[in-house]
Design an enzyme around this catalytic site. Structure first.
Site, PDB file in Angstrom:
ATOM      1  N   ALA A 184      -5.147  -2.512   5.652  1.00  0.00           N
ATOM      2  CA  ALA A 184      -6.460  -2.041   6.073  1.00  0.00           C
ATOM      3  C   ALA A 184      -7.440  -2.150   4.924  1.00  0.00           C
ATOM      4  O   ALA A 184      -7.052  -2.204   3.754  1.00  0.00           O
ATOM      5  CB  ALA A 184      -6.379  -0.574   6.534  1.00  0.00           C
ATOM      6  N   TYR A 195     -16.179   2.626   8.249  1.00  0.00           N
ATOM      7  CA  TYR A 195     -14.709   2.636   8.217  1.00  0.00           C
ATOM      8  C   TYR A 195     -14.142   3.178   9.532  1.00  0.00           C
ATOM      9  O   TYR A 195     -13.276   2.568  10.163  1.00  0.00           O
ATOM     10  CB  TYR A 195     -14.237   3.483   7.030  1.00  0.00           C
ATOM     11  CG  TYR A 195     -12.741   3.748   7.003  1.00  0.00           C
ATOM     12  CD1 TYR A 195     -11.842   2.748   6.640  1.00  0.00           C
ATOM     13  CD2 TYR A 195     -12.233   5.002   7.357  1.00  0.00           C
ATOM     14  CE1 TYR A 195     -10.472   3.001   6.617  1.00  0.00           C
ATOM     15  CE2 TYR A 195     -10.868   5.259   7.332  1.00  0.00           C
ATOM     16  CZ  TYR A 195      -9.993   4.254   6.966  1.00  0.00           C
ATOM     17  OH  TYR A 195      -8.637   4.504   6.953  1.00  0.00           O
ATOM     18  N   LEU A 212       1.593   3.554   2.339  1.00  0.00           N
ATOM     19  CA  LEU A 212       2.511   3.715   3.467  1.00  0.00           C
ATOM     20  C   LEU A 212       3.541   2.582   3.517  1.00  0.00           C
ATOM     21  O   LEU A 212       4.714   2.818   3.804  1.00  0.00           O
ATOM     22  CB  LEU A 212       1.718   3.779   4.785  1.00  0.00           C
ATOM     23  CG  LEU A 212       2.560   3.939   6.044  1.00  0.00           C
ATOM     24  CD1 LEU A 212       3.422   5.210   5.983  1.00  0.00           C
ATOM     25  CD2 LEU A 212       1.669   3.968   7.287  1.00  0.00           C
ATOM     26  N   ASP A 234      -2.657 -12.806   4.651  1.00  0.00           N
ATOM     27  CA  ASP A 234      -3.930 -12.139   4.936  1.00  0.00           C
ATOM     28  C   ASP A 234      -3.980 -11.939   6.447  1.00  0.00           C
ATOM     29  O   ASP A 234      -3.965 -12.924   7.201  1.00  0.00           O
ATOM     30  CB  ASP A 234      -5.085 -13.033   4.454  1.00  0.00           C
ATOM     31  CG  ASP A 234      -6.451 -12.387   4.668  1.00  0.00           C
ATOM     32  OD1 ASP A 234      -6.575 -11.499   5.538  1.00  0.00           O
ATOM     33  OD2 ASP A 234      -7.386 -12.786   3.967  1.00  0.00           O
ATOM     34  N   GLY A 277       0.846  -1.194   0.000  1.00  0.00           N
ATOM     35  CA  GLY A 277       0.000   0.000   0.000  1.00  0.00           C
ATOM     36  C   GLY A 277       0.882   1.245   0.000  1.00  0.00           C
ATOM     37  O   GLY A 277       2.116   1.160  -0.031  1.00  0.00           O
TER      38      GLY A 277
END
Ligand SMILES: NC(=O)c1ccc[n+]([C@@H]2O[C@H](COP(=O)([O-])OP(=O)(O)OC[C@H]3O[C@@H](n4cnc5c(N)ncnc54)[C@H](OP(=O)(O)O)[C@@H]3O)[C@@H](O)[C@H]2O)c1
Length: 279
Positions: A60, A125, A12, A36, A10
């Protein structure tokens, strides 16, 4: 330090992968499909095998609108899985670093939010990310870093605006009544690594200096790329997005500044670097 990073592909995660070696840290990254984080047994096995000093969870379910209709999956990834990471970190004596969000706040405060201000997430979220914060806090050693409006290598608001400019848009209609703190993933990664070196624990807000509305953020992108595009502010209601978002979630970075001896640079400067690098 030996760092084990989940969600490593991702925005970050990639920034941490770039920053870690230059600061002398070993980086071991895992993402789907090889790990996972909702598979607690697999998480335990990987963490026990790597014996890291810190587990940094960047994985996330980040699709804020989709989370409204996929609440179960969002909670599994953002909340329940963090309990497994906390247990695995405890088993090897590692620090757990959990990345969280300004969306745990409702955005009604008239001043910037401090770490110990009451949360009141409005979206699925935000609620699931707060569940992740609580799960992380069960780890013997934990650091919860709340950030916001990330841009880095990958899909994000800046990339989306650039795509529309490149596609020839002459006007862009962008929400003007939500304010937040645009934050460069590279700057956040550098700050996180310094916090780890300092042994910081607890909760800390980590965003670039300054604030903006999405409209102002888009205007700055347009200006910096020199595009002949008119940006028009619209209301949140007009955008008609499924998930509610805080109207003004500005994060107070006093603790970060005290820990690091200064805060992150203004977001406009970071944006300039990001655009120059052509990410
Ligand atoms: N982006 C923002 O504006 C923002 C703002 C505030 C806070 N944050 C928080 O900052 C952190 C990093 O965000 P980011 O923008 O770097 O996120 P991102 O670019 O969406 O990356 C998340 C990564 O996690 C992976 N992932 C998803 N489910 C997983 C699972 N079950 N197991 C393992 N990996 C999984 C994703 O893979 P797939 O792509 O294959 O799903 C993706 O590679 C997250 O905790 C996020 O909630 C982000």
């Amino acid at each position: 330090m030996r760092l084990l990073v989940t969600g490593s592909r991702g925005q970050l995660g990639r920034a941490l992968e770039r920053a870690a070696p230059s600061l002398g840290h070993d980086f071991a990254g895992y993402d789907l499909p090889e790990l996972d984080i909702t598979d607690a047994a697999a998480v335990h096995a990987v963490v026990r095998g790597a014996k890291p000093d810190a587990v940094i969870n960047c994985a996330a379910f980040t699709a804020v609108d989709a989370a409204e209709t996929e609440a179960e999956r969002a909670l599994a990834v953002n909340g329940t899985a963090v309990a497994g990471l906390a247990a695995a970190a405890d088993a090897v004596g590692a620090l757990l670093v959990q990345i969280s969000t300004d969306y745990v706040f409702d955005g009604t405060s008239r001043r910037p939010y401090r770490e110990d201000d009451p949360v009141n997430p409005q979206s699925v979220y935000g609620k699931t990310k707060f569940a992740g914060e609580r799960a992380a806090a069960a780890a013997r050693r934990h650091l919860v870093a709340r950030t916001a409006w990330l841009f880095g290598e990958g899909a994000n608001f800046v990339a989306a605006i650039r795509r529309q400019i490149e596609a020839g848009a002459s006007t862009l209609r962008v929400v003007g009544d939500q304010r937040g703190c645009p934050t460069y993933a590279e700057d956040l990664a550098g700050a996180l690594l310094r916090l780890l070196e300092l042994g910081a624990e607890g909760t800390v807000h980590a965003v670039n200096a300054g604030e903006a509305s999405w409209f102002e953020f888009a205007g700055e992108i347009v200006r910096r790329v020199g595009a002949d595009v008119t940006v028009i502010p619209i209301a949140t209601a007009e955008a008609a997005r499924p998930a509610p978002r805080p109207a003004r979630a500005i994060l107070d970075t006093g603790r970060l500044q005290a820990l690091l001896g200064g805060g992150l640079r203004p977001w406009q400067e970071a944006l300039g670097e990001y655009l120059r690098l052509g990410a």
